[in-house]
Design an enzyme around this catalytic site. Structure first.
Site, PDB file in Angstrom:
ATOM      1  N   CYS A   1      -6.502   0.746  -4.344  1.00  0.00           N
ATOM      2  CA  CYS A   1      -7.429   1.878  -4.297  1.00  0.00           C
ATOM      3  C   CYS A   1      -7.802   2.381  -5.692  1.00  0.00           C
ATOM      4  CB  CYS A   1      -6.867   3.012  -3.449  1.00  0.00           C
ATOM      5  SG  CYS A   1      -6.535   2.521  -1.742  1.00  0.00           S
TER       6      CYS A   1
ATOM      7  N   GLY B   1     -10.677   1.250   9.666  1.00  0.00           N
ATOM      8  CA  GLY B   1      -9.756   2.297  10.105  1.00  0.00           C
ATOM      9  C   GLY B   1      -8.621   2.560   9.153  1.00  0.00           C
TER      10      GLY B   1
ATOM     11  N   ILE C   1      -6.727   4.341   4.216  1.00  0.00           N
ATOM     12  CA  ILE C   1      -7.863   4.585   5.104  1.00  0.00           C
ATOM     13  C   ILE C   1      -9.103   3.966   4.482  1.00  0.00           C
ATOM     14  CG2 ILE C   1      -9.368   6.344   6.121  1.00  0.00           C
ATOM     15  CD1 ILE C   1      -6.962   8.233   6.106  1.00  0.00           C
TER      16      ILE C   1
END
Length: 234
Positions: free
Chosen positions: A192, A174, A162
């Site tokens: 991430c 999104g 996300i």
């Protein structure tokens, strides 16, 4: 390991709003084309001249850098790298991964970024549930994760990411759901910013499910209506 459970997604279901437009683009969409479209649609929604939209695409292999990206997390530049205004760190997009861009008017739903992220997580979890996969939230790791006891105690893999941006309470960017991407392509980054060995990447097909992109799209559409409300297919 902390899980997060809350009722925030319920506030994003609005039966009194016009249905959001649902659009699926065939082939591979260049990333700069996607950015330009999102900017235009978000501006139109904020001005009251455009409808909310969910846009499903696949991209050619590329990496994107969020606003919190650490340059050290770019291990290899084997694919183009795009700087983007979304939150988060480095991520990968490529064939076999469904990217769903959500351009929604949060001022009419709920102007709460944390609750909006929870709603996106709920959308993904509902989608995975259509295939009898248990996706879970983590308080300290954005995205949706699946437990992998077959790899060892405490091992988990990320199946969906996300990354959002909000301007004038209109969202863009999104989610991305790994259907059947080349998982080796994630090795060019620290996804991430999470480098612990027990946290890896997976996909629907990697979990042993013969899921097509059409199957995933159908589940995403069905689950979106449960979390956010009706939409119009365009």
């Amino acid at each position: 390991m902390k899980t997060r459970n809350d009722s925030a997604p319920l506030h994003f279901f609005r039966s009194d709003l016009r249905p959001a437009e649902w659009r699926v683009s065939p082939g591979l969409t260049p990333y700069d084309v996607a950015l330009a479209h999102m900017e235009d649609r978000a501006n139109a929604i904020a001005a009251g001249t455009g409808e909310e939209e969910i846009w499903l695409v696949e991209h050619p292999p590329l990496y994107t850098a969020g606003t919190s990206s650490n340059p050290r997390d770019l291990v290899s530049n084997q694919f183009p790298v795009f700087e983007t205004g979304r939150g988060g760190q480095y991520t990968y997009h490529g064939p076999g991964q469904r990217v769903a861009y959500a351009m929604l008017d949060l001022s009419k739903r709920q102007p709460d970024l944390r609750a909006y992220v929870a709603a996106l997580e709920a959308w993904i979890i509902e989608t995975l549930g259509e295939f009898s996969i248990t996706g879970e939230r983590r308080e300290d790791r954005v995205g949706v994760w699946v437990k992998r006891p077959d790899k060892g105690p405490g091992y988990e893999d990320k199946i969906a990411a996300i990354g959002i941006r909000v301007r004038k309470w209109v969202s863009f960017h999104g989610i991305s759901l790994n259907v059947e991407p080349d998982l080796s392509h994630f090795s060019g980054i620290v996804p991430c910013g999470i480098s612990e060995q027990r946290y890896g990447m997976t996909s629907l097909v990697d979990l042993g499910l013969p899921i097509t992109m059409d199957d995933a799209d159908h589940a995403l559409r069905k689950s979106f209506e449960r979390v956010f409300g009706k939409m119009t297919i365009v």
